[in-house]
Design an enzyme around this catalytic site. Structure first.
Site, short mmCIF file in Angstrom:
data_model
loop_
_atom_site.label_atom_id
_atom_site.label_comp_id
_atom_site.label_asym_id
_atom_site.label_seq_id
_atom_site.Cartn_x
_atom_site.Cartn_y
_atom_site.Cartn_z
N SER A 153 -3.18 1.35 10.56
CA SER A 153 -4.54 0.88 10.83
C SER A 153 -4.91 1.16 12.30
CB SER A 153 -4.65 -0.60 10.46
OG SER A 153 -6.01 -1.01 10.41
N ASP A 276 -10.63 3.44 0.79
CA ASP A 276 -10.31 2.43 1.81
C ASP A 276 -11.59 1.76 2.30
OD1 ASP A 276 -9.61 1.07 4.20
OD2 ASP A 276 -7.92 2.43 4.53
N HIS A 302 -6.77 -0.29 1.71
CA HIS A 302 -6.36 -0.29 3.12
C HIS A 302 -4.93 -0.80 3.24
CE1 HIS A 302 -7.06 -0.09 7.41
NE2 HIS A 302 -6.50 -1.29 7.54
#
Length: 347
Positions: A153, A276, A302
Site C-alpha cells: 500500500s 482495488d 486492496h
C-alpha cells in the site's frame, strides 16, 4: 535480471464467483490471518535521530555477525508496511511464515509512529520518504549481505519511488510492491467515493487522528484535526505542512512513485488488482523500465487476495478445518524472488 529466460508467470488468482467482491476481498483477510510469529524486536533511531523505530525480525536461524565483522549471507526480506500497518498486520503475518518456510530471514521495518512506538519528532508517516527507506536499509545492510524488499500500500509506494529515485544506489537486490497507490492524487479521489469513504475512511483515519492529537501540536492544529472527515483533508492540514509540502496536492504530486518507475534499474514486481477500491491510476508497460514486471489481476481488492480451497489442505498457521487462506500473495512474492535468482533453503 532473472536466471530464467521465461517471463514471470505465477499461479493465477481465481477466487470463486461469490468471493470476487472487492470489499469482501479487502476486509476478510484479517479474519483469516495466521497467528503472529514470535518476533525479535530491535529499536533504533530514525534517519533524523528524533523518533524510535522498531524492526521486528522473524529469523530463519540465529544470526551472529559479531565475529570478524562478517555479514549474514542468508537472504533478508524487508517489509515496508502500509498506513497504520505493523508486524501484526494480516499480510505481515502471512509473509513472515512464507519467507521463513523458504529459509529466509524476515523483518518488518516500521515507519515513524507505527509498531506501538509513538513518534517523538515533528515528522510522522510520509508516503514519499525515500530517505527513510534508504536509511532503514542502510541499518540492516550493516549485518545482512543480501536484502530484498516488499512494500504494501503506501509503504509500497514509498518503496517503488525509492527503487526509481535511487536507481543503482538501491540497497535491496530486488523488490515486490503490492496494492500501491503509485498515483496518489487519483487514489485520494478513489477514497472520496461513497463506499470507500463510508467503509474504509473511519478505519484508517481515526487511528492517525488519535496519534496526531497525542503529539505536541498547537490548539489551532487540534481544532482543525478534530473537524477532519477525509484522509485528504488530514493530509492537507497535518501531513503536508509537517513534511514541508505546500498542500495535500503538492504532497501527492511529489510523493507518487509513478514518475520514477522508468528509472528502476533492479528487479521490481508490481502487483495490483483492477478492482482495488483504494487505487486510482496504476502503472502500464509504457510507464516502467525493462526491470519492472507488472502483474494486474482482475480481482483481489486492496491487499486482499483471499482464496477458498475446495480441498481440505491446511492454510499456513490456521485451523485445519479452514478452507480460506491469504497465501496467494506470499506465494507469489516468494515465486518472484525465486525467479530473479534468490536461492530457497526450504525447511
Amino acid at each position: 535480471m532473472s536466471t530464467s529466460t521465461k517471463p514471470f508467470s505465477p499461479a493465477p488468482f481465481k477466487p470463486p464467483f461469490w468471493l470476487t467482491n472487492p470489499h469482501l476481498q479487502s476486509i476478510l483477510p484479517k479474519f483469516f490471518a495466521p497467528k503472529a510469529p514470535t518476533y525479535r524486536r530491535e529499536v533504533e533511531k530514525d534517519s533524523l535521530d528524533e523518533s524510535d523505530i522498531a524492526y521486528d525480525f522473524y529469523d530463519a536461524h540465529p544470526v551472529d555477525t559479531s565475529k570478524n565483522g562478517a555479514l549474514e549471507q542468508t537472504p533478508l526480506i524487508v517489509l515496508f508496511h502500509g498506513m497504520e500497518g505493523s508486524s501484526d498486520s494480516h499480510y505481515a503475518r502471512a509473509l513472515a511464515y512464507q519467507m521463513h518456510a523458504q529459509g529466509w530471514h524476515f523483518v518488518v521495518a516500521h515507519f515513524r509512529s507505527c509498531g506501538g512506538i509513538p513518534a517523538s519528532g515533528r515528522v510522522f508517516y510520509n508516503a514519499g520518504d525515500t530517505g527513510e527507506v534508504h536509511y532503514m536499509l542502510q541499518n540492516l545492510s550493516e549485518k545482512y549481505a543480501n536484502m530484498y524488499a516488499v512494500g504494501v500500500s503506501l509503504g509500497g509506494n514509498a518503496l517503488a519511488k525509492y527503487m526509481g529515485e535511487y536507481e543503482d544506489k538501491v540497497l535491496c537486490k530486488g523488490a515486490v510492491v503490492i496494492s500501491a497507490p503509485v498515483d496518489m492524487s487519483s487514489a485520494a479521489l478513489s477514497m472520496h467515493s461513497f463506499l470507500s469513504h463510508r467503509i474504509y475512511t473511519p478505519y484508517l483515519l481515526n487511528p492517525i487522528i488519535k496519534k496526531a492529537l497525542a503529539n505536541d501540536i498547537t490548539q489551532e492544529e487540534i481544532d482543525s484535526i478534530k473537524a477532519v472527515n477525509r484522509i485528504s483533508d488530514f493530509d492537507d492540514i497535518f501531513t503536508a505542512p509537517r513534511h514541508g509540502y505546500r498542500s495535500n496536492n503538492h504532497y501527492y504530486q511529489a510523493s507518487s512513485a509513478l514518475p520514477y518507475l522508468l528509472k528502476v534499474t533492479k528487479p521490481l514486481l508490481l502487483i495490483s488488482a483492477k478492482d482495488d477500491p483504494f487505487l486510482g491510476f496504476t502503472a502500464t508497460a509504457n510507464d516502467v523500465s525493462d526491470c519492472v514486471t507488472i502483474l494486474d489481476t482482475e480481482h483481489g481488492g486492496h491487499v486482499g487476495y483471499i482464496r477458498y480451497r475446495s480441498d481440505s489442505k491446511q492454510a499456513q498457521g490456521r485451523d485445519k478445518k479452514s478452507r480460506f487462506d491469504i497465501n496467494w500473495l506470499p506465494e507469489t512474492v516468494s515465486a518472484y524472488f525465486n525467479w530473479i535468482g534468490v536461492e530457497s533453503r526450504k525447511k
